[in-house]
Design an enzyme around this catalytic site. Sequence first.
Site, short mmCIF file in Angstrom:
data_model
loop_
_atom_site.label_atom_id
_atom_site.label_comp_id
_atom_site.label_asym_id
_atom_site.label_seq_id
_atom_site.Cartn_x
_atom_site.Cartn_y
_atom_site.Cartn_z
N VAL A 78 12.80 7.84 -15.30
CA VAL A 78 14.33 8.00 -14.04
C VAL A 78 15.06 6.71 -15.02
CG1 VAL A 78 14.63 6.86 -11.80
CG2 VAL A 78 12.60 7.59 -12.02
N ALA A 129 -23.14 16.46 -11.76
CA ALA A 129 -23.47 15.62 -10.24
C ALA A 129 -24.21 16.41 -9.35
CB ALA A 129 -22.37 15.21 -9.58
N GLU A 130 -25.39 16.19 -8.45
CA GLU A 130 -26.42 16.67 -8.39
C GLU A 130 -25.89 17.27 -7.14
OE1 GLU A 130 -27.44 14.24 -10.26
OE2 GLU A 130 -28.36 15.96 -11.39
N ARG A 149 3.32 -1.55 0.92
CA ARG A 149 3.05 -1.36 2.47
C ARG A 149 4.09 -1.88 3.83
NH1 ARG A 149 -1.09 3.50 1.41
NH2 ARG A 149 -2.66 2.21 -0.24
N CYS A 150 4.86 -1.27 4.12
CA CYS A 150 5.90 -1.53 4.47
C CYS A 150 6.02 -1.05 6.18
CB CYS A 150 6.62 -1.63 3.96
SG CYS A 150 8.25 -1.93 4.46
N ASP A 200 2.05 10.49 0.30
CA ASP A 200 2.76 11.61 2.05
C ASP A 200 3.58 10.27 2.38
OD1 ASP A 200 0.37 10.52 2.42
OD2 ASP A 200 -0.67 12.02 2.98
N THR A 255 0.52 9.16 -6.60
CA THR A 255 -0.68 8.87 -5.86
C THR A 255 -2.54 9.39 -6.73
OG1 THR A 255 -2.02 9.38 -3.86
CG2 THR A 255 -0.49 10.65 -4.11
N ILE A 256 -3.25 8.78 -6.51
CA ILE A 256 -3.98 9.06 -7.14
C ILE A 256 -4.74 10.01 -6.81
CG2 ILE A 256 -4.75 7.13 -8.56
CD1 ILE A 256 -7.06 6.03 -6.57
N ASP A 257 -4.74 10.14 -5.34
CA ASP A 257 -5.45 11.36 -4.15
C ASP A 257 -5.28 13.01 -4.62
OD1 ASP A 257 -6.38 8.87 -2.84
OD2 ASP A 257 -4.59 8.58 -1.35
N ARG A 317 -9.36 8.81 0.96
CA ARG A 317 -10.00 9.21 2.40
C ARG A 317 -9.86 10.31 3.08
NH1 ARG A 317 -7.15 4.29 2.17
NH2 ARG A 317 -5.54 5.35 2.52
N GLY A 365 0.12 3.23 -2.16
CA GLY A 365 -1.08 2.63 -3.37
C GLY A 365 -0.42 2.83 -4.51
N ASP A 414 -3.24 14.75 -3.29
CA ASP A 414 -2.66 15.54 -2.11
C ASP A 414 -1.68 15.43 -1.19
OD1 ASP A 414 -1.76 13.24 -1.23
OD2 ASP A 414 -3.39 12.76 0.17
P1 ATP Z 1 -0.71 6.22 -0.56
O1 ATP Z 1 -0.87 7.83 -0.74
O2 ATP Z 1 -1.62 6.06 -2.91
O3 ATP Z 1 -1.60 5.52 -0.07
P2 ATP Z 1 1.39 6.29 0.55
O4 ATP Z 1 3.17 6.95 0.11
O5 ATP Z 1 0.95 7.93 1.49
O6 ATP Z 1 0.79 6.80 -0.51
P3 ATP Z 1 1.57 5.08 2.91
O7 ATP Z 1 0.56 2.99 3.20
O8 ATP Z 1 1.07 6.05 3.77
O9 ATP Z 1 1.46 5.34 1.15
O10 ATP Z 1 3.45 5.15 2.94
C1 ATP Z 1 4.10 4.25 2.36
C2 ATP Z 1 5.04 3.59 2.66
O11 ATP Z 1 5.72 5.09 3.42
C3 ATP Z 1 4.62 2.57 4.25
O12 ATP Z 1 4.05 1.37 4.40
C4 ATP Z 1 5.22 2.98 5.24
O13 ATP Z 1 6.68 1.50 4.81
C5 ATP Z 1 6.06 4.42 4.73
N1 ATP Z 1 6.53 4.93 5.67
C6 ATP Z 1 5.43 6.33 6.07
N2 ATP Z 1 5.32 7.03 6.80
C7 ATP Z 1 6.13 6.29 7.60
C8 ATP Z 1 7.00 6.72 8.62
N3 ATP Z 1 6.36 7.66 9.67
N4 ATP Z 1 8.42 6.04 8.63
C9 ATP Z 1 8.58 5.70 8.11
N5 ATP Z 1 8.02 5.19 6.95
C10 ATP Z 1 6.95 5.03 6.87
#
Ligand code: ATP
Length: 328
Positions: free
Chosen positions: A26, A191-192, A75-76, A106, A130-132, A176, A14, A134
């Site tokens: 960077v 907030a209440e 997301r890939c 994460d 990440t905005i989360d 989430r 995200g 976490d």
């Molecule tokens: P956010 O929490 O803000 O959504 P994020 O980095 O946790 O950010 P994800 O969509 O969970 O977002 O992960 C980003 C990308 O990291 C995934 O689309 C995928 O390409 C890669 N990824 C996640 N888990 C794995 C894994 N177990 N092995 C390889 N690549 C991964």
Amino acid sequence: MHKISKLAVLTSGGDAPGMNPCIRSVVRTAIYNGLEVVGIRRGYQGLIEDDMYVMEARSVSNILNLGGTILKTARCLPFRTDEGMETSYQNLKKRGVDALVVIGGDGTFTGALRFSQKYPDIAVMGVPGTIDNDLYGSTYTLGFDTATNTVIEAIDKIRDTADAHDRLFFIEVMGRDSGAIALRAGISCGAEAILLPEKEMAIENLIENLKAGQYNKKSSSIVIVAEGDKHGGAYDIAKLVQKEVKFYDVKVTILGHLQRGGSPSAFDRVLGSRLGFAAVNALISGKSQMMVGLQANYIKLTSIEEALNQHEFKLEEDLMQMAEILSI
Ligand code: ATP
């Protein structure tokens, strides 16, 4: 020590406000130190598709104030496969890249760690974007401050209309698995009640709270619901409560994706700059498989493994208690 000469940077998962200041940092820190820099578009998707371009100091002009990410993000799924990782590795080798900065959450770190364990000749450094909020190893993640401020601005406006009409608003915010935004926004907006994924609140208790508020002459009430709350979304909770709380007109607002966008706050601009600067310097000093993070206002390194294993957001019970007391 593995000396690096060419660095690639990507944003993944995200988007989060502050990613652009971090990319700028960077790129410029690397160039200042004599490294070549490659920007990878759309996270791991661009890595697999070899969608990269050479970045210069001027490639990152006038982006400090921009939300989102100039590198785009995605997301890939294919990056989770061995073939996807091998293609990515070959693409980096072909271009002579020997270090990679990944800015994300994460999931991004999980991918980066797996990749770097398979191909240790590419040094990897993570930036918590990440905005989360976490990730273990950084008190604040990039984007959290801006997102929380965006939420606060929206809730302040909702409070005006709630007050004018004696209304009870259920406002759903992002999170989430993490109630970090909900908790900070709840304290900031009075907030209440605050409903979080980390702590289940019985509906009966919530109803009691709201009744007490009305008895204490509150003209409006606001309940913040993190999207991962166990009762379901804000609409589901509103339905459960409405039957019992007749004195307020009940309304629901889902803040949704407006929480991600917008110009990064001063805090996120400075944090993004510091984290990017530290990430490049850590790579230059031979570090890999680490994450840069903010701890007690200093930038510290944590292994990605540790950041992931401990990643569960620990509910700040003291803040939760304070929020309850201050909203009587
Ligand atoms: P956010 O929490 O803000 O959504 P994020 O980095 O946790 O950010 P994800 O969509 O969970 O977002 O992960 C980003 C990308 O990291 C995934 O689309 C995928 O390409 C890669 N990824 C996640 N888990 C794995 C894994 N177990 N092995 C390889 N690549 C991964």
